[in-house]
Design a protein around this motif. Structure first.
Motif, mmCIF file in Angstrom:
data_model
loop_
_atom_site.group_PDB
_atom_site.id
_atom_site.type_symbol
_atom_site.label_atom_id
_atom_site.label_comp_id
_atom_site.label_asym_id
_atom_site.label_seq_id
_atom_site.Cartn_x
_atom_site.Cartn_y
_atom_site.Cartn_z
ATOM 1 N N ARG B 447 0.838 -1.207 0.000
ATOM 2 C CA ARG B 447 0.000 0.000 0.000
ATOM 3 C C ARG B 447 0.876 1.262 0.000
ATOM 4 O O ARG B 447 0.526 2.253 -0.651
ATOM 5 C CB ARG B 447 -0.948 -0.006 1.204
ATOM 6 C CG ARG B 447 -2.141 -0.960 1.056
ATOM 7 C CD ARG B 447 -3.070 -0.559 -0.082
ATOM 8 N NE ARG B 447 -4.280 -1.376 -0.139
ATOM 9 C CZ ARG B 447 -5.107 -1.430 -1.178
ATOM 10 N NH1 ARG B 447 -4.851 -0.745 -2.274
ATOM 11 N NH2 ARG B 447 -6.187 -2.177 -1.139
ATOM 12 N N LYS B 448 2.027 1.196 0.714
ATOM 13 C CA LYS B 448 2.936 2.351 0.704
ATOM 14 C C LYS B 448 3.558 2.537 -0.683
ATOM 15 O O LYS B 448 3.653 3.653 -1.196
ATOM 16 C CB LYS B 448 4.048 2.151 1.759
ATOM 17 C CG LYS B 448 3.536 2.333 3.186
ATOM 18 C CD LYS B 448 4.616 1.994 4.206
ATOM 19 C CE LYS B 448 3.972 1.534 5.515
ATOM 20 N NZ LYS B 448 4.761 0.513 6.199
ATOM 21 N N GLN B 450 2.318 1.595 -3.443
ATOM 22 C CA GLN B 450 1.265 2.032 -4.365
ATOM 23 C C GLN B 450 1.083 3.554 -4.277
ATOM 24 O O GLN B 450 0.957 4.234 -5.300
ATOM 25 C CB GLN B 450 -0.049 1.322 -4.012
ATOM 26 C CG GLN B 450 -1.215 1.690 -4.910
ATOM 27 C CD GLN B 450 -2.516 1.029 -4.449
ATOM 28 O OE1 GLN B 450 -2.754 0.885 -3.239
ATOM 29 N NE2 GLN B 450 -3.347 0.618 -5.385
ATOM 30 N N GLU B 451 1.087 4.052 -3.058
ATOM 31 C CA GLU B 451 0.890 5.487 -2.849
ATOM 32 C C GLU B 451 2.026 6.280 -3.494
ATOM 33 O O GLU B 451 1.808 7.274 -4.179
ATOM 34 C CB GLU B 451 0.861 5.750 -1.343
ATOM 35 C CG GLU B 451 0.074 6.987 -0.962
ATOM 36 C CD GLU B 451 -0.077 7.051 0.546
ATOM 37 O OE1 GLU B 451 0.226 8.104 1.108
ATOM 38 O OE2 GLU B 451 -0.463 6.015 1.142
ATOM 39 N N LYS B 452 3.252 5.776 -3.289
ATOM 40 C CA LYS B 452 4.418 6.439 -3.867
ATOM 41 C C LYS B 452 4.342 6.383 -5.397
ATOM 42 O O LYS B 452 4.587 7.385 -6.080
ATOM 43 C CB LYS B 452 5.696 5.742 -3.370
ATOM 44 C CG LYS B 452 6.968 6.493 -3.738
ATOM 45 C CD LYS B 452 8.203 5.802 -3.202
ATOM 46 C CE LYS B 452 9.462 6.382 -3.830
ATOM 47 N NZ LYS B 452 9.519 6.162 -5.290
ATOM 48 N N ARG B 454 1.763 6.194 -7.270
ATOM 49 C CA ARG B 454 0.733 7.105 -7.771
ATOM 50 C C ARG B 454 1.279 8.511 -7.903
ATOM 51 O O ARG B 454 0.977 9.223 -8.865
ATOM 52 C CB ARG B 454 -0.491 7.101 -6.850
ATOM 53 C CG ARG B 454 -1.440 5.974 -7.205
ATOM 54 C CD ARG B 454 -2.699 5.970 -6.380
ATOM 55 N NE ARG B 454 -3.467 4.755 -6.697
ATOM 56 C CZ ARG B 454 -4.383 4.215 -5.926
ATOM 57 N NH1 ARG B 454 -4.692 4.777 -4.776
ATOM 58 N NH2 ARG B 454 -5.011 3.121 -6.303
ATOM 59 N N LYS B 455 2.100 8.890 -6.929
ATOM 60 C CA LYS B 455 2.710 10.236 -7.003
ATOM 61 C C LYS B 455 3.631 10.332 -8.206
ATOM 62 O O LYS B 455 3.786 11.392 -8.802
ATOM 63 C CB LYS B 455 3.472 10.536 -5.706
ATOM 64 C CG LYS B 455 2.515 10.936 -4.586
ATOM 65 C CD LYS B 455 3.249 11.221 -3.298
ATOM 66 C CE LYS B 455 2.245 11.371 -2.159
ATOM 67 N NZ LYS B 455 2.733 10.759 -0.919
ATOM 68 N N PRO B 767 -8.078 6.103 -8.909
ATOM 69 C CA PRO B 767 -7.919 7.570 -9.018
ATOM 70 C C PRO B 767 -8.754 8.186 -10.153
ATOM 71 O O PRO B 767 -9.026 9.373 -10.134
ATOM 72 C CB PRO B 767 -6.423 7.743 -9.319
ATOM 73 C CG PRO B 767 -5.772 6.513 -8.817
ATOM 74 C CD PRO B 767 -6.775 5.423 -8.996
#
Lengths: 149, 788
Positions: B447-448, B450-452, B454-455, B767
């Motif tokens: 999940r971390k 994935q978040e990175k 996405r950025k 998103p």
């Protein structure tokens, strides 16, 4: 299968029209057509050998010219049968004068395929149809420039 | 003694398969054999005006042309269906005739109109082109929901609105409506579980061989189910006594369900052979396989799931239109009903469930069981709802599942779990498989990441699927009450030869599953003899007493258990002989490592000696029959319920919409495992097919019900480079009600994987606010969704 396209000819709409309505010319220049016979008013019997992408076959059937608006438009109704499946199509052909000796031909229609034709290589067939129509237009252009050659 | 069970023994059948020495139906050539080619309708719906066979029959090398008229005049019946599902009002389902060749009308593209028999296949094929069929094309309908509309073209005149049956299961609808009305949140999905083509590597083939001297028939056929084919063909279609018919299903190159069913070509070859008094062979080409092998899935569904504010499921309401195709194939009515509706409890404690299924005829290829059969459709529906609900309620999809799982139960100390939809689960530990899968995936870290990502503009997604399936089909009394027209037990015969080697005859059929290895491992261990001394024989009705075939992950659970029963009888009889030989009492003997020993002594007698004594009974127990040969029927007490947790991790290319499957984690609990390598192989193959449906596959019919992608140029199959190296693990919760403790592994991969992949893509696309896309998730479909 959707059939659509345009081609600009160096000819008047009347000249183009008369070539398109001339059985002898069409039999000579249409890709794959080995026989085109008039069987009634605006009705023709056609025999064609066509290799369309992955399938090739010998087609026979009728062509009908309908809704004639000389020299502007007509509808070509095609029914061709073969051992690899059948084609039924209605294509509207329009001639739009651009100048005195330039005419744009546009066609728009839909072909329903059945049998092996429908289930094999249909995605590539619109490309094949495109190629065949280009061949036809090129031959028609030459015919207009050098009639009967 | 456990020398073999649990070991990754190499498959004994692979020697012949990988050296090209397998013997398939089309490899068989009989003296005087003629060849058939079938003339099929190019139209999905057409009246047959006339058929002129004269040009074809005049060709050199043509033996005969038969049409639907010949079939009709011969008075034989059409192809039956093996399952009855009724209308809610009690009316019997519509069961229109399915003649071997149609005489009046073609009802799907590929419907058989005539058969040409010639001296070789090439002539038959050429002559088929010379059969002049005049058709009057009629309007056709391919979609199941559309077909029920007033005014839709009818497939069969006596099935108004194209309805075969309507059916419901679970709690009364009013109760479910009320539960949903009271819910804090309702997640709704509408989708099509698209039609897929089975694509076994070996096309179907059949040889009919009538011998007039003995008035006997032999059918060689690509079947998963030779005995049932014989029963259906003899008793329902041709009216030939079964003892006059032998059905052989030799090596069969994959089936995935599509070769369970009794097909018209099988009966047709027998019929032709009898008329012509010579063997006749038909083998489908690939194009024919696309058109005529029974397809799978094709459900149009609306599903609604209610939740309370803590995320506990309050109810589930499902409405499905199931496409059955133009005719009812052998299991067709059962697949969208009893193999689908009964699985909608999933792994969850959902208190109220109502499922409503309308079975619909359309002008398409018949639809029947395809790997998983009904259970993939149920799992897709539930697992898509779970991930979508988690997204809508801003909860973690893994946590939402954990919260709703049925607590662990072993079926021994704790009772089985009674669902709202008829079934009682045997044993399960659902938290266990998901926890292990999360650990393997490194979920928290993902999940971390994935978040990175996405950025950085990269679209990563994770998707879950926690599934259950009902396998080991099936307790006869139960399925009989549900409409099955056959028992679903299995037969296992163990014949000990005088020298102590063993021939095992099983009604279960192997067409890729590796029975010849797995079953031999079981027998060798139980008898304490080398595996080389065990031969597994299957697929021949003359060799094997009876059988119900291979499907529904049933071979080991049901077929293996039947063999176990016979092994018990062998050992019991052996003990009597050993006691006599050793001059001891039976109670003082123990059987281990292939010998009977007098407890606490070194006096023993080996299995081989006992076998020889049984066949040379000079010094023998009084009153005991000679020989060692036992047959058993095993009828399971319940279905088996394998389950598992699958996690897919995908990346979606922002510019092209292409989905790359980065990782696939599968933790499956299939009960005890006899051969881990074979189970892994089954899981791998199943995953590839399930992923295939999610990303690549799907039969596409146009508005004239023409199949538009009936070739490998047009229909996308998953390829090796589309798939990552699968990460597998297993949990073992033994089945409490069969002697091997096995649950079945053949369909697990297909059932679990499809929703995991789709959920992962939806997670990656979240998103964009995209919640639902139809399968297959082709680059075009994904790209259009991102750009609209």
């Amino acid at each position: 299968m959707h059939l659509k396209g345009t081609h600009k000819f160096h000819a008047s709409a009347n000249d183009l029209w008369s070539k398109l309505m001339d059985t002898g010319t069409l039999a000579r220049i249409t890709p794959g057509v080995s026989k085109l016979e008039e069987i009634g008013k605006d009705q023709y019997k056609a025999i064609a050998e066509v290799k369309m992408g992955p399938v090739s076959g010998s087609f026979s059937g009728n062509l009908n010219v309908q809704d004639k608006q000389e020299p502007r438009s007509f509808v070509l109704n095609i029914k061709q049968n073969s051992k690899i499946g059948n084609v039924a199509a209605d294509v509207k052909i329009e001639l739009q004068p651009v100048s005195d000796n330039e005419t744009e031909l546009s066609f728009d229609g839909k072909a329903n395929l059945s049998g092996l034709l429908a289930r094999t290589g249909q995605r590539v067939m619109s490309g094949v149809a495109n190629t065949l129509s280009k061949q036809f237009f090129r031959a028609l252009e030459e015919e207009l420039a050098n009639p009967g050659s | 003694m456990t020398n073999y069970i649990g070991k990754a023994v190499r498959r004994v059948e692979d020697k012949r398969f990988i050296t090209g020495k397998g013997r398939y139906t089309d490899d068989i050539t009989l003296p005087g054999m003629a060849h058939a080619y079938i003339v099929r309708s190019p139209y999905a719906h057409a009246r047959i005006i006339s058929i002129d066979t004269s040009a074809a029959e005049a060709m050199e090398g043509v033996v005969k042309v038969y049409t639907g008229k010949d079939i009709a005049e011969s008075g034989i019946n059409g192809i039956p269906t093996g399952w009855q599902v009724n209308f809610k009002n009690g009316d019997t389902m519509k069961e229109p005739p399915h003649p071997l060749l149609v005489a009046d009308k073609a009802r799907y593209m590929g419907d058989a109109v005539a058969v040409v028999i010639a001296e070789n296949r090439e002539i038959a094929r050429d002559a088929a082109d010379m059969v002049e069929v005049e058709y009057e094309e009629l309007p056709a309908v391919a979609g199941p929901k559309k077909a029920t509309k007033d005014g839709a073209p009818l497939v069969h005149d006596d099935a108004p609105n194209n309805l075969c049956f309507d059916w419901e299961l679970g709690n009364p609808k009013a109760e479910v409506d009320e539960a949903l009305d009271r819910s804090h949140h309702i997640t709704t999905l509408e989708f099509t579980n698209q039609r897929v083509v089975p694509n076994a590597i070996e096309p179907r083939s059949a040889i009919g061989h009538y011998e007039s001297a003995s008035d006997k028939y032999t059918l060689y056929t690509t079947s998963q189910n030779p005995h049932l084919t014989r029963l259906l063909m003899c008793a329902f279609v041709l009216g030939i006594p079964e003892h006059k018919v032998r059905v052989v299903a030799p090596d069969v190159g994959g089936g995935f369900g599509s070769k369970i069913f009794h097909y018209a070509e099988e009966a047709l070859m027998i019929w032709c052979s009898q008329r012509l008094n010579r063997p006749v062979k038909w083998t489908a080409d690939r194009s024919e396989a696309f058109m005529t092998d029974a397809h799978g899935r094709d459900h149009v569904t609306k599903a609604e799931m209610g939740f309370d504010k803590d995320g506990k499921i309050t109810g589930l309401r499902v409405k499905t239109y199931a496409n059955l195709g133009a005719y009812l194939s052998t299991f067709a009515p059962c697949v969208p009903t009893w193999l689908h509706g009964t699985l909608l409890q999933g792994l969850y404690t959902t208190p109220k469930i109502n499922v409503d299924v309308t079975g619909v005829f359309t002008h398409t290829t018949p639809v029947d069981a395809y790997r998983g059969a009904g259970r993939p459709e149920a799992t897709y529906l539930l697992e898509r709802l779970m991930d979508t609900a988690a997204l809508e309620m801003k909860m973690d999809p893994a946590e939402l599942r954990m919260k709703n799982f049925i607590p662990p139960f072993d079926g021994v100390e704790q009772p089985g779990y009674q669902t709202q939809v008829a079934l009682q689960y045997d044993s399960g530990n659902y938290h266990g498989v998901l926890e292990r899968a999360l650990e393997m995936a490194g979920y928290d870290d993902f999940r971390k990441e994935q978040e990175k990502a996405r950025k950085d503009g990269k679209l990563l997604g994770v998707g879950f699927s926690t599934y259950i399936e009902a396998c080991g089909i099936a307790p006869s009394a139960v399925v009989g009450a549900l409409g099955a027209r056959a028992g679903l037990y299995e037969v296992g015969q163990v014949r000990v030869q005088p020298t102590g080697t063993v021939s095992v005859y099983t009604g279960s059929h192997s067409h890729g599953q590796g029975h010849e290895t797995t079953f031999a491992q079981v027998v060798a261990d139980r008898l304490g003899i080398p595996m080389e001394n065990v031969e597994i024989i299957h697929g021949d009705s003359e060799a094997v007493a009876f059988g119900m075939g291979t499907y529904g992950s049933r071979s080991l659970a049901v077929g293996g258990s039947a063999i176990m029963k016979s092994l018990d009888k062998i050992i019991e009889k052996g003990a009597k002989i050993a006691a006599h030989t050793l001059e001891a009492s039976e109670e003082d003997l123990e059987f281990a490592e292939g010998k009977w020993t007098v407890k606490g002594t070194d006096k023993s007698v080996g299995f081989g000696d006992v076998a020889l004594t049984a066949y040379v009974p000079h010094n023998y127990p009084e009153g005991l029959e000679p020989g060692m040969d036992f047959s058993s029927f095993y009828d399971p007490a319940n279905f088996t319920y394998p389950f598992g947790a699958h996690i897919a991790i995908v990346e979606v290319d922002k510019d092209t919409g292409k989905v790359s499957l980065k990782r696939f984690i599968a933790v499956d609990d299939v009960g005890n495992v006899i051969n881990p390598m074979i189970v892994d192989g089954q899981i791998h193959g199943g995953l590839a097919q399930g992923i295939g449906q999610a990303l690549f596959e799907g039969a596409i019919y146009d508005e004239n019900a023409q199949l538009t992608n009936g070739s490998y140029m047009d229909y996308t199959m998953p390829r090796a480079d589309d798939l990552p190296s699968f990460e597998l693990d297993r949990q073992v919760t033994p089945c409490p009600h069969n002697p091997l403790g096995v649950k079945g592994a053949g369909e697990a991969g297909t059932i679990g994987s499809t929703p995991a992949v789709v959920n992962a893509v939806m997670d990656a696309l979240s998103p964009f606010g995209i919640k639902n896309l139809e399968m297959p998730l082709t680059p075009e479909r994904v790209w259009r969704a991102m750009n609209s």
